[in-house]
Motif scaffolding. Structure first.
Motif, PDB file in Angstrom:
ATOM      1  N   LEU A  93       0.646  -2.146  -6.882  1.00  0.00           N
ATOM      2  CA  LEU A  93       0.224  -3.248  -6.015  1.00  0.00           C
ATOM      3  C   LEU A  93       1.382  -4.229  -5.778  1.00  0.00           C
ATOM      4  O   LEU A  93       1.575  -4.731  -4.666  1.00  0.00           O
ATOM      5  N   LYS A  96       3.691  -2.570  -3.304  1.00  0.00           N
ATOM      6  CA  LYS A  96       3.066  -2.508  -1.987  1.00  0.00           C
ATOM      7  C   LYS A  96       3.123  -3.871  -1.301  1.00  0.00           C
ATOM      8  O   LYS A  96       3.425  -3.982  -0.116  1.00  0.00           O
ATOM      9  N   THR A 168      -4.330  -5.967   1.343  1.00  0.00           N
ATOM     10  CA  THR A 168      -3.356  -6.013   0.248  1.00  0.00           C
ATOM     11  C   THR A 168      -3.242  -7.432  -0.312  1.00  0.00           C
ATOM     12  O   THR A 168      -3.181  -7.630  -1.534  1.00  0.00           O
TER      13      THR A 168
END
Ligand code: OGA
Ligand code: NI
Length: 357
Positions: A93, A96, A168
């Motif tokens: 994460l 990303k 996200t």
């Protein structure tokens, strides 16, 4: 003059200057000599390092847990800054998040400009902190957005591209909030308060959270300017996802600037002014700044965990003793952040000015 309705002059994204392949930077980015960075410090970093703390220790036996809490507490007193590893946020994460924001800053300028911000809330794409005219600007652009409280979160003000950026941000935000909640508990207990006292002083479930994604383009004359001028963070706690490949953050320690060298997968945590106030200056917010360089752009994602905006924050009752009277008067975060919103980064001048007479 003092109005936060509009910028005092047209805002020029630094990226648009950097992309022109200029050899010299415009005069309004050139800092006075005394404020310029010493780039030799960066190529020959001194041996001082901000503390590194393995948060995995909190979940181990009593002895490890106590030692980890003490390490955090010592770092909050001595440095106001530390790195954390094993912090519970997924490494995928984190990558990303950085990649998606890098892609955002590489979108065409007109798409970014459609999110151009104003000083009223700062939400959106911008380059400037403060509305004073004729100030020397910093070599950086940013995107600023609110995540909490839920009532002011407005994903329509967040970028819609690259695709899945909004999801996200949401996912990242909820993970980092958990980390902040954990650190709030540790700080509260370490000062002899009840585990939930810090959180309660910040408004319990109604805390605020916002993010500033910083983009520092390459700079042809990094020795003359700064990516972000010295400041302490006005809020409670900051969790910074640094660029793990390009250094730039420097922390003030005993009058000199220490360059942070992020470990793989680490976050950099720092104390903001609100925790300095709440802890009656046992924990300190510390000045930091960002330097830029000619070889590489740099991205960092600062997550700010703040008190509920209309709740007065003052020194915790339990930390006031006859020997240690309250050092600050209480103020709401709404009032407090007006200063940085108007004046831009100004070292630690604001929290100093709150000192009770
Ligand atoms: C900030 C900040 C540091 C960095 O956004 O308040 O201090 O490394 N950022 O970009
Ligand atoms: Ni900061």
């Amino acid at each position: 003059m003092d109005s936060l309705e509009a910028w005092p002059e047209p805002v020029v994204p630094v990226q648009s200057l950097a992309e022109k392949d200029i050899e010299t930077i415009p005069n309004n980015y050139i800092k006075p000599e005394s404020e310029r960075p010493s780039l030799t410090d960066v190529s020959h970093p001194n041996t001082l390092r901000i503390p590194v703390i393995d948060l995995g220790g909190l979940a181990e036996g009593v002895v490890e847990c106590r030692a980890t809490m003490k390490a955090i507490s010592d770092a909050c007193r001595d440095w106001g800054f530390f790195q954390v590893v094993n912090h519970g946020v997924s490494v995928e994460l984190m990558s990303k998040m950085k990649e998606i924001w890098r892609a955002f800053f590489h979108l065409p300028m007109d798409q970014k400009q459609s999110y151009a911000n104003s000083p009223t809330t700062y939400e959106g794409y911008g380059s400037r902190l403060g509305v004073d005219k004729d100030t020397i600007l910093d070599w950086g652009d940013y995107f600023y957005l609110h995540l909490l409280p839920f009532a002011i979160k407005n994903p329509n003000k967040w970028p819609s591209l690259p695709s899945s950026i909004r999801e996200t941000i949401e996912e990242y935000g909820s993970e980092v909030v958990k980390l902040c909640e954990l650190l709030m508990k540790v700080m509260s207990l370490s000062l002899g308060l009840d585990v939930g006292d810090f959180q309660e002083a910040f408004g319990g479930e109604e805390v605020g959270a916002c993010m500033r994604v910083n983009y520092y383009p390459k700079c042809p004359q990094p020795e003359l300017t700064l990516g972000l001028s010295p400041h302490s963070d006005p809020g409670g706690l900051t969790v910074l996802l640094p660029d793990h490949h390009v250094q730039g953050l420097q922390v003030r320690k005993a009058g000199s600037w220490v360059t942070v060298q992020p470990l793989p997968n680490s976050f950099i945590v720092n104390i903001g002014d609100q925790i300095q106030v709440l802890s009656n200056a046992v924990y300190k917010s510390v000045e930091h700044r960002v330097i830029v360089n000619a070889e590489a752009e740099r991205i960092s994602i600062a997550f700010f965990y703040n008190p509920k905006s209309d709740l007065p924050v003052g020194p915790a009752r339990q930390l006031i003793t006859p020997d240690r009277p309250p050092l600050y008067r209480s103020m709401t975060f709404n009032e407090y952040r007006l200063y940085i919103r108007k004046k831009g980064p100004r070292g630690k001048s604001q929290v100093e000015s709150l000192k009770a007479a």
